[in-house]
Scaffold this motif. Structure first.
Motif, PDB file in Angstrom:
ATOM      1  N   ILE A   1     -23.010  32.396  40.802  1.00 48.99           N
ATOM      2  CA  ILE A   1     -24.133  33.222  40.346  1.00 48.99           C
ATOM      3  C   ILE A   1     -24.367  32.961  38.857  1.00 48.99           C
ATOM      4  CG2 ILE A   1     -25.024  35.575  40.174  1.00 48.99           C
ATOM      5  CD1 ILE A   1     -22.932  36.327  42.329  1.00 48.99           C
ATOM      6  N   ASP A   2     -25.607  32.613  38.506  1.00 45.55           N
ATOM      7  CA  ASP A   2     -25.906  32.332  37.093  1.00 45.55           C
ATOM      8  C   ASP A   2     -26.960  33.309  36.562  1.00 45.55           C
ATOM      9  OD1 ASP A   2     -28.595  31.371  37.567  1.00 45.55           O
ATOM     10  OD2 ASP A   2     -27.723  29.510  38.331  1.00 45.55           O
ATOM     11  N   GLU A   3     -27.258  33.166  35.280  1.00 46.23           N
ATOM     12  CA  GLU A   3     -28.289  33.973  34.623  1.00 46.23           C
ATOM     13  C   GLU A   3     -29.351  33.064  34.029  1.00 46.23           C
ATOM     14  OE1 GLU A   3     -26.668  36.803  31.889  1.00 46.23           O
ATOM     15  OE2 GLU A   3     -25.078  37.448  33.251  1.00 46.23           O
ATOM     16  N   GLY A   4     -29.748  32.070  34.841  1.00 45.16           N
ATOM     17  CA  GLY A   4     -30.727  31.092  34.373  1.00 45.16           C
ATOM     18  C   GLY A   4     -32.156  31.533  34.607  1.00 45.16           C
ATOM     19  N   CYS A   5     -33.036  30.551  34.781  1.00 42.61           N
ATOM     20  CA  CYS A   5     -34.471  30.818  34.877  1.00 42.61           C
ATOM     21  C   CYS A   5     -34.942  31.095  36.297  1.00 42.61           C
ATOM     22  CB  CYS A   5     -35.252  29.629  34.305  1.00 42.61           C
ATOM     23  SG  CYS A   5     -34.862  28.055  35.113  1.00 42.61           S
TER      24      CYS A   5
END
Length: 432
Positions: A360-364
């Motif tokens: 899980i990332d906090e990208g675009c």
């Protein structure tokens, strides 16, 4: 019709042999039982006559004799020069008639014995007819077994022939999944496996076409840039510095082409990795090692990598290189699109399908309407060839795993890349 390796031929021979043996054994036992029962009855009948005479009673005892009981019966007293002669019973044949004779001690002081003879020709004829009937029944039963075995074997191989005919009519342009519900219950696992294979072939054909087209397009553009730059450079004389700048641009374009070729070669290497022998490994241990490697990389980029792995151990039989490739791609993409001072989470949990692995990332975020696993498909404004997810999808298919990439639904911008390993070849390790 049959070959040396024919399962149907082997099944027919074994079924016919087993059934014929069973019929023969059962008929033999039945005939010997009937014969023994009839002769024991005749022996007991003569023995009763002898006992009644020896006890000075009516030869037939208390029963009222019928006229048929006198037929073929002969009683006489004989004298023998032997003492203590046991009861003796034997058969004789005279004028094509068969007699059963009993020698029974009558008066041992006078060495007299009862000789009771009973004609049993009719009984012998009856037994011969029974034997003939059993023989005819055996032949009829054997023929019925052959017909039944042929029909049964044909019925058993019919689903295989149906599957074979359906598969033989398929090609890369016309591939349809098999209707598993129309197959017998025993062939459902085979149908499911074939459908899974068909789906993999469809994806392979689809992505291979896109790969060839994408490769040609990706290589054509830098080649056109190199050619145009060289043509412009050769139009007129230039200073050494301008030639050097032109060569630098050419080298940079060549490096980009080499990067594309390297990624294409990785596809070939991955196809080879799919043929590797699966190993029994602890998936949680592999995830922990991979997380430790990327944790240092995340810290160097000013990002955080959180790890939440459950259960404590999970054994699975798979190709380790394929699993590493998928997890590495997930983590690389997550760190690449996550801004500085943001975090990436690697977690795992058990579900009904098997082991769910999520990055899980906090990208675009992504455009969920596009096919992210197609070759040369790029998302965001980051550099790259666009083959990473294509390789990850191929590796997941080889592992019979489910792979997906979706936007987060918890109110935070970013994506969730998940890999769900099948639990058929896996088990949970105990906590201790």
């Amino acid at each position: 019709m049959f070959s040396k390796r024919s399962i149907r031929q082997s099944f027919l021979i074994q079924l016919i042999f087993a059934s014929a043996s069973l019929i023969f054994i059962f008929s033999s036992i039945l005939y010997f039982y009937i014969e023994r029962s009839i002769f024991e009855e005749k022996h007991q009948e003569l023995l009763n006559y002898a006992k009644n005479i020896a006890q000075n009673e009516s030869i037939y005892g208390s029963e009222a004799p019928s006229p048929e009981m006198y037929l073929g019966l002969n009683v006489e007293i004989i004298y023998l020069d032997v003492t203590h002669l046991d009861i003796e019973m034997y058969e004789t044949t005279k004028n094509n008639e068969i007699y059963l004779t009993l020698i029974y001690p009558f008066n041992l002081d006078e060495l007299s014995y009862l000789k009771i003879t009973k004609e049993i020709t009719a009984t012998k004829i009856l037994l011969k007819k029974i034997l003939n009937y059993l023989f005819v029944i055996n032949i009829a039963g054997f023929l019925l077994v052959i017909i039944y075995a042929i029909g049964l074997s044909k019925m058993l191989v019919m689903p295989v022939k149906t599957l074979s005919n359906k598969l033989s009519n398929m090609n890369e342009h016309l591939m349809r999944p098999i209707k598993v519900e129309e197959l017998p219950e025993e062939f459902e696992p085979l149908g499911i496996t074939i459908n899974h294979l068909i789906k993999r072939i469809q994806n392979f054909v689809k992505y291979q076409k896109e790969l060839f087209i994408g490769t040609a397009h990706e290589l054509k553009t830098p080649l056109a840039v190199i050619k145009l730059k060289n043509q412009v450079t050769l139009i007129k004389k230039r200073s050494p510095e301008e030639y050097i700048d032109a060569l630098k641009v050419t080298n940079k374009t060549i490096d980009e082409m080499n990067f594309i070729v390297t990624n294409i070669l990785n596809i070939g290497r991955q196809e080879g990795a799919q043929l590797e022998k699966p190993q029994e490994v602890d998936v949680i241990k592999i995830l922990t090692q991979k997380a430790d490697d990327f944790k240092l990389l995340a810290e160097n980029e000013g990002k955080k990598l959180h790890i939440h792995l459950e259960p404590c151990g999970y054994m699975a039989v798979l190709q380790v290189s394929l699993l590493n490739q998928i997890i590495q791609n997930f983590l690389q993409n997550a760190l690449k699109f996550t801004p500085k001072d943001k975090s990436v989470t690697l977690r795992s949990s058990q579900n009904n399908y098997g082991l769910l692995i999520e990055v899980i990332d906090e990208g675009c975020g992504i455009d969920e309407s596009s096919d992210l696993f197609a070759p040369f498909k790029r998302e965001g404004n980051k550099p790259g060839v666009g083959l990473g997810l294509f390789l990850a999808k191929s590796a997941a298919d080889a592992l019979s795993a489910k792979i997906s990439i979706k936007n987060r639904t918890d109110g935070i911008t970013g994506t969730v890349a998940s890999l769900n390993l099948n639990s058929k070849l896996s088990c949970i390790l105990p906590a201790n």
